[in-house]
Design an enzyme around this catalytic site. Structure first.
Site, mmCIF file in Angstrom:
data_model
loop_
_atom_site.group_PDB
_atom_site.id
_atom_site.type_symbol
_atom_site.label_atom_id
_atom_site.label_comp_id
_atom_site.label_asym_id
_atom_site.label_seq_id
_atom_site.Cartn_x
_atom_site.Cartn_y
_atom_site.Cartn_z
ATOM 1 N N ASP A 1 -25.797 28.771 -89.407
ATOM 2 C CA ASP A 1 -24.792 29.233 -88.444
ATOM 3 C C ASP A 1 -25.436 30.302 -87.575
ATOM 4 O O ASP A 1 -26.665 30.524 -87.635
ATOM 5 C CB ASP A 1 -23.509 29.702 -89.161
ATOM 6 C CG ASP A 1 -23.662 31.044 -89.867
ATOM 7 O OD1 ASP A 1 -24.781 31.594 -89.904
ATOM 8 O OD2 ASP A 1 -22.645 31.554 -90.393
ATOM 9 N N CYS B 1 -27.315 31.373 -93.319
ATOM 10 C CA CYS B 1 -26.171 32.012 -92.657
ATOM 11 C C CYS B 1 -26.423 33.516 -92.728
ATOM 12 O O CYS B 1 -27.561 33.933 -92.953
ATOM 13 C CB CYS B 1 -24.837 31.568 -93.263
ATOM 14 S SG CYS B 1 -24.465 32.138 -94.923
ATOM 15 N N GLY B 2 -25.402 34.335 -92.543
ATOM 16 C CA GLY B 2 -25.636 35.777 -92.538
ATOM 17 C C GLY B 2 -26.188 36.272 -93.863
ATOM 18 O O GLY B 2 -27.119 37.068 -93.909
ATOM 19 N N THR B 3 -25.567 35.784 -94.935
ATOM 20 C CA THR B 3 -25.995 36.199 -96.277
ATOM 21 C C THR B 3 -26.631 35.068 -97.078
ATOM 22 O O THR B 3 -27.244 35.321 -98.122
ATOM 23 C CB THR B 3 -24.776 36.675 -97.096
ATOM 24 O OG1 THR B 3 -23.823 35.598 -97.129
ATOM 25 C CG2 THR B 3 -24.140 37.908 -96.481
ATOM 26 N N HIS C 1 -36.530 25.990 -112.798
ATOM 27 C CA HIS C 1 -35.487 25.873 -113.825
ATOM 28 C C HIS C 1 -34.232 25.129 -113.377
ATOM 29 O O HIS C 1 -33.617 24.436 -114.183
ATOM 30 C CB HIS C 1 -35.082 27.275 -114.305
ATOM 31 C CG HIS C 1 -36.127 27.932 -115.164
ATOM 32 N ND1 HIS C 1 -35.886 29.077 -115.892
ATOM 33 C CD2 HIS C 1 -37.420 27.611 -115.400
ATOM 34 C CE1 HIS C 1 -36.990 29.428 -116.547
ATOM 35 N NE2 HIS C 1 -37.942 28.557 -116.256
ATOM 36 N N HIS D 1 -34.567 22.494 -119.494
ATOM 37 C CA HIS D 1 -33.793 22.741 -118.272
ATOM 38 C C HIS D 1 -33.011 21.495 -117.853
ATOM 39 O O HIS D 1 -31.943 21.593 -117.260
ATOM 40 C CB HIS D 1 -34.715 23.204 -117.150
ATOM 41 C CG HIS D 1 -35.475 24.432 -117.529
ATOM 42 N ND1 HIS D 1 -34.851 25.637 -117.768
ATOM 43 C CD2 HIS D 1 -36.796 24.621 -117.786
ATOM 44 C CE1 HIS D 1 -35.750 26.524 -118.127
ATOM 45 N NE2 HIS D 1 -36.938 25.942 -118.153
HETATM 46 C C1 RB5 Z 1 -20.652 34.931 -90.172
HETATM 47 O O1 RB5 Z 1 -20.312 36.126 -89.563
HETATM 48 C C2 RB5 Z 1 -20.933 35.157 -91.652
HETATM 49 O O2 RB5 Z 1 -19.744 35.330 -92.329
HETATM 50 C C3 RB5 Z 1 -21.724 34.006 -92.226
HETATM 51 O O3 RB5 Z 1 -22.922 33.871 -91.535
HETATM 52 C C4 RB5 Z 1 -22.115 34.126 -93.684
HETATM 53 O O4 RB5 Z 1 -22.742 35.340 -93.949
HETATM 54 C C5 RB5 Z 1 -21.087 33.810 -94.671
HETATM 55 O O5 RB5 Z 1 -21.314 33.812 -95.885
#
Ligand code: RB5
Length: 149
Positions: free
Chosen positions: A8, A65-67, A98, A133
């Site tokens: 994203d 994505c962001g995280t 694993h 595993h």
């Molecule tokens: C988008 O702002 C953010 O929420 C998305 O990239 C992600 O980190 C969600 O888990």
């Protein structure tokens, strides 16, 4: 080896580094988007990559994505997907050895592009160990069989 990638707007900062690393490792990369920094919904891209891997169209995938969290949760709703958030090379190597993770997920607000390169390489080059595993992966498959339609 054909690798699906998807992200994203929060993960797109990592895409060039991930793509370049995979290609340098000899993989064919299939890019499922997104292609701009405009805000989009990560489940769309988690699903596209997860379906490409689950169907066998691609051998494995990298999501961003962001995280790395939301997009991995989305991918893990597809039967047969083992998507793991990885924030360092140890996690990346171990989740192949694993968990036989067929997708890794990275956070564009968590790791730098240089760190992402090392993480992708560690996961790509590690080998699944099987043995004890596999019993645990079979148990995960049993959970899927119980709860997935
Ligand atoms: C988008 O702002 C953010 O929420 C998305 O990239 C992600 O980190 C969600 O888990």
């Amino acid at each position: 080896m054909k690798i699906a990638i998807g992200c994203d707007h929060g993960g797109i900062v990592l895409k060039p580094a991930v793509k370049e690393t995979l290609e340098a490792l000899g993989a064919e990369v299939v890019d499922f988007g997104t292609f701009t920094e405009e805000s989009v919904d990560y489940p769309v891209y988690g699903l596209k990559v997860a379906e490409a891997v689950a169907s066998g169209e691609c051998d494995a995938g990298v999501l961003m994505c962001g995280t790395g969290i939301g997009i991995s949760i989305s991918a893990n709703k597809v039967k047969g997907i083992r998507a793991a958030v990885t924030t360092n090379t140890f996690m990346a190597e171990m989740t192949k050895r694993h968990n036989n993770a067929n997708i890794i997920a990275l956070g564009g607000r968590v790791v730098t592009p240089d760190e992402a390169k090392d993480i992708v390489k560690a996961w790509f080059e590690a080998e699944y160990e099987g043995g004890r595993h596999q019993r645990r992966l079979d148990m995960i498959a049993d959970i899927e069989a119980k709860y997935f339609k």
